[in-house]
Scaffold this motif. Structure first.
Motif, PDB file in Angstrom:
ATOM      1  N   LEU B 145       0.862  -1.180   0.000  1.00 46.73           N
ATOM      2  CA  LEU B 145       0.000   0.000   0.000  1.00 46.73           C
ATOM      3  C   LEU B 145       0.902   1.234   0.000  1.00 46.73           C
ATOM      4  CD1 LEU B 145      -2.753  -0.874   2.670  1.00 46.73           C
ATOM      5  CD2 LEU B 145      -3.029  -0.792   0.183  1.00 46.73           C
ATOM      6  N   PRO B 146       0.464   2.312  -0.675  1.00 47.03           N
ATOM      7  CA  PRO B 146       1.365   3.467  -0.824  1.00 47.03           C
ATOM      8  C   PRO B 146       1.680   4.206   0.492  1.00 47.03           C
ATOM      9  CG  PRO B 146      -0.772   3.884  -1.840  1.00 47.03           C
ATOM     10  CD  PRO B 146      -0.752   2.445  -1.462  1.00 47.03           C
ATOM     11  N   ILE B 147       0.985   3.856   1.569  1.00 46.31           N
ATOM     12  CA  ILE B 147       1.328   4.503   2.854  1.00 46.31           C
ATOM     13  C   ILE B 147       2.634   3.951   3.418  1.00 46.31           C
ATOM     14  CG2 ILE B 147      -0.969   5.152   3.667  1.00 46.31           C
ATOM     15  CD1 ILE B 147      -1.062   2.394   5.063  1.00 46.31           C
ATOM     16  N   TYR B 148       3.083   2.812   2.905  1.00 49.95           N
ATOM     17  CA  TYR B 148       4.297   2.206   3.454  1.00 49.95           C
ATOM     18  C   TYR B 148       5.520   2.680   2.682  1.00 49.95           C
ATOM     19  CZ  TYR B 148       1.146  -0.621   6.193  1.00 49.95           C
ATOM     20  OH  TYR B 148       0.174  -1.011   7.080  1.00 49.95           O
ATOM     21  N   ARG B 149       6.232   3.611   3.293  1.00 47.40           N
ATOM     22  CA  ARG B 149       7.457   4.153   2.712  1.00 47.40           C
ATOM     23  C   ARG B 149       8.468   4.193   3.851  1.00 47.40           C
ATOM     24  NH1 ARG B 149       7.218   9.272   1.831  1.00 47.40           N
ATOM     25  NH2 ARG B 149       4.985   9.240   1.432  1.00 47.40           N
ATOM     26  N   ARG B 266       4.849   1.927  11.082  1.00 48.34           N
ATOM     27  CA  ARG B 266       4.591   3.113  10.272  1.00 48.34           C
ATOM     28  C   ARG B 266       3.250   3.752  10.637  1.00 48.34           C
ATOM     29  NH1 ARG B 266       6.007   7.284   7.176  1.00 48.34           N
ATOM     30  NH2 ARG B 266       5.026   7.397   5.142  1.00 48.34           N
ATOM     31  N   THR B 267       2.270   2.957  11.047  1.00 50.59           N
ATOM     32  CA  THR B 267       0.969   3.569  11.340  1.00 50.59           C
ATOM     33  C   THR B 267       0.734   3.632  12.843  1.00 50.59           C
ATOM     34  OG1 THR B 267      -0.307   1.525  11.329  1.00 50.59           O
ATOM     35  CG2 THR B 267      -0.013   2.624   9.209  1.00 50.59           C
ATOM     36  N   TRP B 288       6.375   0.293  -0.548  1.00 48.61           N
ATOM     37  CA  TRP B 288       5.633   0.534  -1.797  1.00 48.61           C
ATOM     38  C   TRP B 288       6.558   0.997  -2.929  1.00 48.61           C
ATOM     39  CZ3 TRP B 288       0.920  -0.181  -3.959  1.00 48.61           C
ATOM     40  CH2 TRP B 288       0.513   0.669  -4.988  1.00 48.61           C
TER      41      TRP B 288
END
Lengths: 546, 340
Positions: B145-149, B266-267, B288
């Motif tokens: 998912l693009p939130i994972y950087r 990350r979250t 991501w």
């Protein structure tokens, strides 16, 4: 803004009260009064109105990142927070961060957003994003959209401010009092919060509450001679002190929160008592008999702007103690004496003002032996009370939860064994797990042909994190369908559901509404065929009142 | 004209695992197979019961340690093709943990690559991921998912050591939860041993010994046993697998500050879930951008997706013009051993 984001990160990242306190104190010491004022405002629920809807934020984020909106929505489901999702999605800032203060950010960026057309809102957002690191963006989104959840209550703010204040007289209760009602976040107002205490502010403050401890059935007999004790009903309301001193009447809840605005009729009542009176009791929804707690909640949540409607939920102050009489602190005197003085006071009140509409004296439940009291306790449900209070007649009014003199003897909750049929993801820190469940009972004996499970209640508390993880894993492995955010789960798990009361309800599918249902136990020892039927639940309904 | 009949898939799942018909083996089978080619030694990829195992040389001691000394296992080097039935197979670095490998399978003029678990970030304890050209790339997407950087590992390492120094100054012992294979050794490599003593839970210590034996340079550490707890109080760094949380010896450490290091940190919801004092974002999986960069570099048009947020990742890739399809496997996408 950077300093406030740092504070936010510190508060959010810590589970220790002492660390949060230290972080707040450092912040208030370091920033100027304007930024101090805004932090106070934000943490006490006084944030600017929402300026940009989530939809618009998502569209703008999609344009900036190239991530399609459907995928942003998938991310939101997984993160559980819109502001955070978008902050996590955005690429690192293109420019050096600008150095707007918190007050500047709110007053010159956030507040003007509200009146802008959509495309300008989007432009402002994109410009801000380009010059903010991730954690500041997150805070900006919270400023715009609300939902700051960092576990800081008004009380913690007051405690931190009292430490920052140079004058010793400014304790947390003084600051909380100063914060009650309308408070505007300006540098001047912040200065006034910390200013030395002035006697003319009057002690509109409550005494620390004396709290009862729970007692189990078998321990009651060991309390000693029954004639050293009195029993009262345990009212299902909000504990409060009604204070009248020097022309100022206030109503304080146990959380040291003023409720003056929510219950104007009780403040009016309090103002009729002689100056220097402090009553201890319970704010209760009441119409000839106590009403369910939910009615009272409506009043509390409604707040000042809608007071016009208050007549539909009548309330009383159910008084049971007198803490101050004619400006004299009575707390060291025995309960016996305080109650005598209370009766005299109430008698004099009636002589002057007639029978008050919004005041009741919590009557003593007479008893000779503990056995008799057991019968009285059994009547609690029928009377809409939570059980009995036992108070030692010779006891002073102590501070906080001190065991020994005041006991609460609650009725056992009802319990029923039910089957988990639907599950939904939680919110906040539970956002990534299925934590909110719907339970069902059999419509007839499960051995009979065509027996079906009827959903009847939702519950989301009572399990440990470890249990939630196990249930979550089981749910994921047994999802059989989907209704919006709700997942239909193959019925395999039985839970003992505890609840405080029940009543008929047209709004519920099974025709019954429960009060405070929660999971008492996961019955891994039971198969679904051993769960209860709706008939079992109906048998618990109180007799209909005509 | 009739369209050409679709070629039979070189690899497909058959209830035992990802099966290669032509080569007569499974990749990371979750049930016993006559022949198992193992990408890496995490529990959800390397299970007991297969008759014969093939894995990278560095994985062999770890697999023996975990599955039993008596398993039948052959070690292979990276980039060294070998024949399996009608197929040619080779292993290539995946950058996930020591000995982790992508599996390249060539047969009938077609090349498939199974990524196993992989990451693109620097990791001093294992060989970096090497892109391998292929027709079909089967990728994991634990963090698809693009939130994972991920932040730079160096930056996270600095945060980690700064936390340790702070806690030492406050006379608190640091308890860092990390999976016993891979994450623990990677963290250990990033720790600054000049700050204080480092202790490893026996489960971690055992694997670390195998890492050292394979030539991986790691700071000095002691085994976390009851007898030495008193020497650790008030300033040591103790690495513990999450499954050992609540162990008796932990209580004896006195005041502690605990933390977890994983991609899930990350979250906020994940950080708050276990109420760790700190959460460090460090993952052994691709983030991501890492996933997208890898797919682009490899150049395959057909992408099999497994292990993670499969559905949205497949849809995203298809919208981008790839021919992506889901592959149903039994690997855990959750926070179990090795996943994060």
């Amino acid at each position: 803004m950077r300093r406030f984001s740092q504070l936010y990160r510190e508060l959010d990242g810590s589970t220790r009260t002492s660390e949060k306190h230290a972080a707040l104190v450092r912040y208030f010491r370091e920033v100027d009064d304007e930024d101090g004022a805004w932090a106070v405002a934000l943490f006490t629920g006084r944030r600017p109105k929402r300026g940009v809807p989530h939809r618009l934020m998502r569209e703008a984020a999609s344009e900036v990142t190239g991530v399609p909106e459907w995928l942003i929505r998938v991310c939101q489901e997984s993160v559980g927070d819109n502001s955070e999702t978008i902050a996590l999605l955005l690429p690192p800032p293109a420019h050096e961060p600008d150095e707007l203060s918190l007050a500047q950010m709110i007053e010159s960026v956030v507040m003007p957003l509200r009146t802008m057309p959509d495309h300008e809102k989007t432009d402002v957002l994109k410009r801000r994003w380009a010059s903010m690191p991730e954690d500041e963006r997150y805070v900006l989104h919270k400023l715009i959209a609300g939902g700051m959840r960092v576990g800081v209550q008004q009380r913690s703010i007051a405690r931190a401010l009292s430490e920052v204040a140079s004058d010793e007289s400014v304790d947390a209760a003084v600051i909380e009092h100063r914060l009650s009602g309308v408070w505007s976040p300006t540098a001047a107002a912040f200065g006034a919060l910390l200013a030395a205490y002035d006697d003319s502010e009057a002690g509109a403050r409550p005494y620390p509450f004396f709290l009862a401890s729970p007692i189990e059935d078998d321990a009651v007999e060991s309390l000693g001679a029954p004639d050293e004790w009195i029993a009262e009903r345990k009212w299902d309301g909000v504990r409060a002190q009604l204070i009248h001193r020097e022309g100022l009447t206030t109503l304080w809840s146990r959380g040291d929160e003023p409720m003056t605005d929510a219950f104007p009729e009780l403040v009016q009542l309090g103002s009729l008592f002689p100056a220097g009176t402090v009553l201890d009791g319970e704010v209760l929804a009441y119409d000839e008999r106590p009403l369910p707690f939910t009615s009272l909640q409506k009043r509390i949540l409604r707040k000042q702007k809608e007071v016009m409607l208050f007549d539909d939920v009548p309330v009383v102050f159910m008084v049971y103690d007198l803490l101050e009489h004619e400006h004299t602190d009575l707390r060291a005197r025995p309960l016996r004496q305080r109650l005598e003085l209370l009766d005299e006071l109430l008698h004099a009140f009636e002589q002057r003002h007639g029978t008050p509409r919004h005041l009741r004296r919590s009557l003593v439940v007479p008893f000779d032996g503990w056995d008799q009291l057991t019968h009285e306790r059994a009547r609690s449900r029928a009377m809409n009370v939570e059980g009995l209070m036992l108070k030692r007649l010779e006891s002073p009014y102590r501070t906080g939860r001190v065991r020994g003199d005041w006991w609460k003897w609650k009725v056992e909750p009802y319990t029923i064994d039910a089957v988990l049929v639907y599950a939904q993801l939680g919110s906040g820190k539970r956002a990534t797990r299925f934590t909110d469940y719907t339970f069902a009972l059999w419509d007839r004996d499960p051995g009979q042909d065509g027996a079906e499970l009827l959903p009847f209640a939702k519950a989301y508390s009572g399990l440990s994190n470890r249990e939630i993880e196990a249930v979550d894993a089981k749910i994921r492995a047994s999802i059989v369908g989907k209704k919006g955010p709700v997942r239909v789960v193959e019925p395999t798990m039985v839970f003992e559901i505890a609840f405080e009361g029940l009543q008929r309800s047209d709004r519920h599918k099974a025709g019954i509404a429960l009060r405070f249902p929660r999971m008492a136990r996961w019955r891994t020892d039971k198969a679904i065929g051993q769960a209860d039927t709706l008939g079992t639940l109906e048998a618990l309904l109180p007799e209909e009142r005509v | 004209m009739k369209p050409a009949a679709p070629r039979p898939a070189l690899l497909r799942t058959d209830g035992i695992g990802l099966r290669c018909e032509a080569g007569g083996f499974h990749v990371d089978p979750w049930k016993p197979s006559p022949c198992a080619v193992i990408t890496h030694a995490h529990a959800d990829h390397a299970r007991r019961g297969s008759h014969r195992y093939i894995a990278h040389h560095d994985s062999v001691p770890i697999l023996r340690h975990r599955l039993g000394q008596d398993i039948v296992i052959e070690g292979r080097g990276y980039d060294e093709p070998f024949a399996m039935g009608e197929a040619t197979v080779s292993l290539h670095p995946a950058g996930h943990v020591l000995g982790s490998a992508q599996v390249r399978v060539e047969a009938g003029g077609e090349v498939w690559v199974v990524s196993g678990d992989y990451k693109r970030d620097h990791d001093p304890t294992c060989r970096a991921f090497a892109p391998v050209a292929c027709d079909v790339f089967i990728t994991e997407c634990t963090f698809g998912l693009p939130i994972y950087r991920w932040p730079e590992p160096r930056v996270v390492a600095d945060e980690l050591n700064a936390w340790w120094r702070d806690m030492r100054a406050q006379q608190r012992t640091c308890v860092l939860y990390a999976y016993s294979l891979g994450k623990a050794q990677r963290l250990l490599a990033h720790l600054d041993p000049s700050i204080g003593p480092i202790a490893l839970h026996p489960a971690i210590d055992d694997i670390t010994t195998l890492y050292r034996a394979a030539g991986v340079a790691l700071p000095e550490s002691v085994r976390f046993v009851k007898e030495i707890v008193k020497d650790l109080r008030g300033g040591a760094m103790v690495l513990i697998p999450p499954s050992a949380a609540g162990a008796e010896a932990l209580a004896a450490l006195g005041p502690v500050s605990d933390a977890s290091a994983s991609g899930w940190m990350r979250t906020r919801a994940s950080r708050r879930w276990r109420s760790y004092d700190r959460g460090f974002v460090m993952s052994d999986h691709a983030d991501w951008p890492g996933l997208l960069r890898t797919i682009e570099e490899i150049g395959a048009k057909r992408i099999g997706v497994t292990h993670g947020t499969v559905k949205p990742f497949v849809r995203y890739l298809n919208e981008k013009g790839y021919d992506a399809f889901p592959i149903d496997t039994a690997y855990n996408a959750d926070e179990t051993e090795g996943a994060a």
